[in-house]
Design an enzyme around this catalytic site. Structure first.
Site, PDB file in Angstrom:
ATOM      1  N   ARG A  92     -27.507-118.356  27.381  1.00 52.89           N
ATOM      2  CA  ARG A  92     -26.131-117.890  27.536  1.00 52.89           C
ATOM      3  C   ARG A  92     -25.166-118.853  26.864  1.00 52.89           C
ATOM      4  NH1 ARG A  92     -23.767-121.500  30.736  1.00 52.89           N
ATOM      5  NH2 ARG A  92     -24.909-122.417  32.495  1.00 52.89           N
ATOM      6  N   GLY A  94     -21.774-121.346  26.988  1.00 50.94           N
ATOM      7  CA  GLY A  94     -21.257-122.280  27.988  1.00 50.94           C
ATOM      8  C   GLY A  94     -22.159-123.475  28.215  1.00 50.94           C
ATOM      9  N   LEU A  95     -21.700-124.348  29.120  1.00 49.04           N
ATOM     10  CA  LEU A  95     -22.417-125.582  29.430  1.00 49.04           C
ATOM     11  C   LEU A  95     -23.025-125.495  30.829  1.00 49.04           C
ATOM     12  CD1 LEU A  95     -19.807-128.009  27.831  1.00 49.04           C
ATOM     13  CD2 LEU A  95     -21.995-127.290  26.879  1.00 49.04           C
ATOM     14  N   HIS A  99     -25.303-122.530  40.667  1.00 47.18           N
ATOM     15  CA  HIS A  99     -25.356-121.326  41.492  1.00 47.18           C
ATOM     16  C   HIS A  99     -25.991-121.685  42.828  1.00 47.18           C
ATOM     17  CE1 HIS A  99     -24.300-119.209  37.921  1.00 47.18           C
ATOM     18  NE2 HIS A  99     -25.496-119.296  37.358  1.00 47.18           N
ATOM     19  N   ALA A 158     -16.981-118.644  37.154  1.00 46.67           N
ATOM     20  CA  ALA A 158     -17.525-119.048  35.847  1.00 46.67           C
ATOM     21  C   ALA A 158     -18.130-117.836  35.154  1.00 46.67           C
ATOM     22  CB  ALA A 158     -18.586-120.126  36.031  1.00 46.67           C
ATOM     23  N   ILE A 159     -17.992-117.801  33.833  1.00 46.01           N
ATOM     24  CA  ILE A 159     -18.544-116.709  33.032  1.00 46.01           C
ATOM     25  C   ILE A 159     -19.336-117.298  31.865  1.00 46.01           C
ATOM     26  CG2 ILE A 159     -18.000-114.754  31.515  1.00 46.01           C
ATOM     27  CD1 ILE A 159     -15.561-114.209  33.271  1.00 46.01           C
ATOM     28  N   GLY A 171     -23.937-113.419  32.900  1.00 45.31           N
ATOM     29  CA  GLY A 171     -22.758-112.790  33.485  1.00 45.31           C
ATOM     30  C   GLY A 171     -21.792-113.748  34.133  1.00 45.31           C
ATOM     31  N   CYS A 189     -19.034-126.612  33.554  1.00 48.58           N
ATOM     32  CA  CYS A 189     -18.744-125.926  32.293  1.00 48.58           C
ATOM     33  C   CYS A 189     -18.164-126.857  31.238  1.00 48.58           C
ATOM     34  CB  CYS A 189     -17.814-124.736  32.536  1.00 48.58           C
ATOM     35  SG  CYS A 189     -18.492-123.522  33.684  1.00 48.58           S
TER      36      CYS A 189
END
Length: 269
Positions: A92, A94-95, A99, A158-159, A171, A189
């Site tokens: 994905r 981002g960094l 979760h 966050a996305i 997602g 992020c």
């Protein structure tokens, strides 16, 4: 906000599958299966049009990092695993992010050919979906120059997404009532001068995942102009059989994946 009825001429249809707690790798395998399915055809069941599937989960503590990561991934992974969390490098954008329990994690697997062939548009729509959800709880959230949804200088959602041939995976992760101290071990992020918050904190209410799922689906339907329906049992069964064949799930997880979750509104069945 109410889901617009079919008479509103929403010709697109997106299925939803809420499975509760699920290991990160299992959720990713399901996304890959759905991505292949949507990539091959626009039909999931008996010729009915379907433009995507929303997979909704919670994860046990897990850190994930995206393709932009420039740090020593192996060293970072060892440090974070020592905290009792899992760690995965993903494809994905981002960094590094976190979760965990109490966080609404949503993986929309959409065929953007049937929406808008723009990842920028897609990310913006995800952000707007969460912003509208927040309003239903009396929270004013917004966008910034950094991806995601923010309340002032604190990130609420966050996305990080991936697109291949207009099929999306990965997602968003909305902090609902999760333990935010897990974020103290990373630079969330990759943004060092910002904080994180949760919907429970900013609303002043003790919210749960069950409280936010239906408002999320209503907002998603409005922003993406689509009808929302439960993922057909036959599709769930096919996916479970695939995971069993690959020896990727236990019998307990199999049973969980085939259950319907009672707190998803009957309007989506």
């Amino acid at each position: 906000m109410k889901i617009p009825p079919p008479s509103q001429n929403f010709h697109r249809s997106v299925s939803v599958w809420f499975v509760g707690f699920l290991q990160y790798q299992t959720a990713y395998r399901i996304q890959k299966y759905l991505a292949n399915l949507h990539g091959m055809a626009n039909s999931l069941n008996e010729g009915q049009s379907n433009d995507g599937t929303i997979l909704i989960v919670e994860h046990a503590p897990v850190y994930t990092t995206g393709i932009r990561t420039s740090n020593d991934v192996e060293s970072e992974g060892k440090k974070l695993k020592a905290l009792g969390a899992e760690f995965y490098r993903t494809n994905r954008g981002g960094l590094t992010t976190f979760h965990g329990p109490g966080q609404l994690v949503v993986y929309p697997v959409l065929n953007l050919k049937n929406f808008n062939k723009s990842m920028k548009w897609y990310i913006c729509k995800l952000e707007e979906t969460i912003i509208q959800l927040c309003k239903s709880f009396g929270v004013e959230a917004g966008q910034s120059s950094n991806t995601g949804v923010w309340v002032k200088n604190e990130k609420l959602c966050a996305i990080g997404v991936h697109g291949s041939r207009y099929i999306t995976t990965h997602g968003l992760a909305l902090n609902v009532n999760n333990d935010l101290t897990w974020f103290s071990h990373i630079v969330p992020c990759g943004i060092p001068d910002k904080g994180v918050t949760s919907l429970s904190q900013v609303s002043g209410k003790q919210l749960t995942i069950a409280n936010v799922i239906n408002p999320f689906l209503e907002s998603f339907s409005h922003e993406f102009e689509c009808q929302i329906k439960m993922l057909p049992f036959k599709v769930r069964e096919d996916i479970v059989n695939h995971l069993k064949k690959e020896r990727l799930i236990s019998s307990a997880t199999e049973e969980q994946l085939l259950k319907n979750k009672a707190f998803i509104s009957k309007q989506y069945s």
